[in-house]
Write a protein that holds these residues in place. Structure first.
Motif, mmCIF file in Angstrom:
data_model
loop_
_atom_site.group_PDB
_atom_site.id
_atom_site.type_symbol
_atom_site.label_atom_id
_atom_site.label_comp_id
_atom_site.label_asym_id
_atom_site.label_seq_id
_atom_site.Cartn_x
_atom_site.Cartn_y
_atom_site.Cartn_z
ATOM 1 N N ASN A 172 9.962 -6.117 -1.127
ATOM 2 C CA ASN A 172 9.149 -6.854 -2.096
ATOM 3 C C ASN A 172 7.727 -6.308 -2.145
ATOM 4 O O ASN A 172 7.123 -6.202 -3.222
ATOM 5 N N GLY A 173 7.182 -5.963 -0.983
ATOM 6 C CA GLY A 173 5.836 -5.401 -0.956
ATOM 7 C C GLY A 173 5.761 -4.056 -1.649
ATOM 8 O O GLY A 173 4.815 -3.776 -2.392
ATOM 9 N N VAL A 174 6.766 -3.220 -1.437
ATOM 10 C CA VAL A 174 6.799 -1.902 -2.077
ATOM 11 C C VAL A 174 6.834 -2.040 -3.598
ATOM 12 O O VAL A 174 6.148 -1.301 -4.323
ATOM 13 N N MET A 175 7.625 -2.983 -4.107
ATOM 14 C CA MET A 175 7.693 -3.178 -5.558
ATOM 15 C C MET A 175 6.351 -3.623 -6.129
ATOM 16 O O MET A 175 5.934 -3.176 -7.200
ATOM 17 N N LEU A 230 0.827 -1.209 0.000
ATOM 18 C CA LEU A 230 0.000 0.000 0.000
ATOM 19 C C LEU A 230 0.862 1.261 0.000
ATOM 20 O O LEU A 230 0.551 2.239 -0.694
ATOM 21 N N ALA A 231 1.958 1.211 0.769
ATOM 22 C CA ALA A 231 2.850 2.371 0.819
ATOM 23 C C ALA A 231 3.503 2.613 -0.535
ATOM 24 O O ALA A 231 3.607 3.759 -0.999
ATOM 25 N N GLY A 232 3.942 1.545 -1.195
ATOM 26 C CA GLY A 232 4.546 1.681 -2.514
ATOM 27 C C GLY A 232 3.565 2.214 -3.536
ATOM 28 O O GLY A 232 3.911 3.061 -4.377
ATOM 29 N N TYR A 233 2.330 1.745 -3.473
ATOM 30 C CA TYR A 233 1.274 2.210 -4.376
ATOM 31 C C TYR A 233 1.020 3.702 -4.193
ATOM 32 O O TYR A 233 0.997 4.476 -5.171
ATOM 33 N N ALA A 234 0.866 4.117 -2.942
ATOM 34 C CA ALA A 234 0.590 5.532 -2.663
ATOM 35 C C ALA A 234 1.772 6.409 -3.038
ATOM 36 O O ALA A 234 1.597 7.521 -3.570
ATOM 37 N N LEU A 235 2.975 5.936 -2.790
ATOM 38 C CA LEU A 235 4.169 6.723 -3.060
ATOM 39 C C LEU A 235 4.340 6.985 -4.560
ATOM 40 O O LEU A 235 4.609 8.118 -4.982
#
Length: 337
Positions: free
Chosen positions: A212-215, A129-134
């Protein structure tokens, strides 16, 4: 006197004469088990074997304390070691061990780290979720978060048609097999490293899982604004319910070891890490199997099935299978003393 010399009242020949018959009898029983079969032992032999083992250990202790002949000590050590593995070693046939692993061992080990699984899963999806928002807030973050070879043109500048083609076109047109191979290799490496580096108090494990989650979230930020979030999820989850579950289990196994090292409780740090390592190793054997299953789904099912409904059906079926397996397999054995 030399180290091999004996005390006046304690002769080597007397020591051997009093005990050698027991040693010979133990050796005879061990040869029978090792060269033929444990089934050849009689009930009397089974009763006699532990007594002879203890007697040999006692003789070995005396021989060491009184500095008896070195060759005798070596003989007694060898005999004691053989007896130990006969009495306490695992002589269960390999196929029984494999069956036990799948019937209960793997699932029980996974249930034993359920707290870590919840924590790693929460970290992974929060990072996504953080990667998506960023990336949505600042598209330039995409190139910083996702390696170019993984993106393979699937970035913020890609058109909707191009992205749709990567999800549904045959591999030779969309280059899907290259991305699939890279993704599988990357996730396998992440799984192994997340476990192997867990001994460092779990800190590297947290980092790898978050990365991995951020990617993953960054990729969603590319596809969702173009109306392809549903298609991307089906494309990923046909194998991802297995592969991402494997990554989470590997991370949880690594964290389990890290937690034992950091907080050993009443045990020594070494003993706590050893117990956690044995449970984590069982989980990781299963993780390798899950990655192989994911590789088959990734190499065949995802390449050949382009219908979203079919992709989601396979993804849901695999997820349900893993949840039921880890929840129920060997459950009746969990309360054994």
């Amino acid at each position: 006197m030399s180290g091999a010399a004996l005390a006046p009242s304690f002769g080597l020949s007397q020591f051997r004469a009093e005990r050698e018959s027991d040693w010979q009898r133990l050796e005879q029983l061990l040869d029978l088990v090792e060269k033929k079969s444990p089934k050849r032992l009689t009930n009397q032999d089974l009763i006699e074997l532990p007594r002879l083992y203890r007697a040999t250990l006692s003789a070995l202790s005396i021989a060491r304390e009184t500095s008896l002949d070195g060759s005798m000590i070596a003989y007694l050590e060898s005999l004691s070691t053989r007896a130990y593995f006969i009495l306490y070693g695992c002589r269960e046939p390999l196929w029984h061990q494999v069956g036990s692993f799948f019937a209960s061992g793997w699932a029980a080990a996974v249930r034993g780290i359920r707290g870590e699984i919840v924590l790693i899963a929460a970290l992974f999806f929060a990072s996504a979720l953080a990667g998506y928002a960023l990336v949505l807030s600042d598209p330039t973050w995409f190139s910083a978060l996702v390696p170019g070879e993984m993106a393979s043109g699937r970035d913020m500048q890609a058109s909707a048609d191009y992205l749709r083609g990567t999800l549904y076109d045959p591999p030779e047109q969309g280059g899907l097999e290259v991305f699939a191979t890279y993704l599988f290799t990357h996730n396998a490496q992440i799984s192994i490293l997340a476990f192997a580096l867990g001994f460092a108090f779990g800190i590297p494990t947290f980092f790898l899982i978050a990365q991995n989650g951020v990617m993953l979230g960054a990729f969603y930020a590319v596809f969702v604004p173009k109306g392809l979030g549903w298609g991307l999820t089906g494309w990923l989850m046909i194998h991802g319910t297995t592969e991402l579950s494997a990554i989470i289990l590997a991370g949880a196994a690594g964290l389990h070891i890290g937690r034992a090292v950091a907080f050993p409780g009443m045990r020594t740090r070494f003993a706590a890490a050893g117990d956690a390592g044995r449970r984590g190793a069982l989980v990781m054997i299963g993780v390798v199997i899950m990655l192989l299953v994911a590789g088959l789904l990734e190499g065949f099912a995802r390449q050949l099935i382009v219908d979203d409904g079919a992709r989601y059906a396979i993804a849901a079926l695999m997820l349900a299978f893993w949840i039921l397996y880890f929840t129920l397999a060997g459950r009746s054995l969990d309360d054994r003393p």
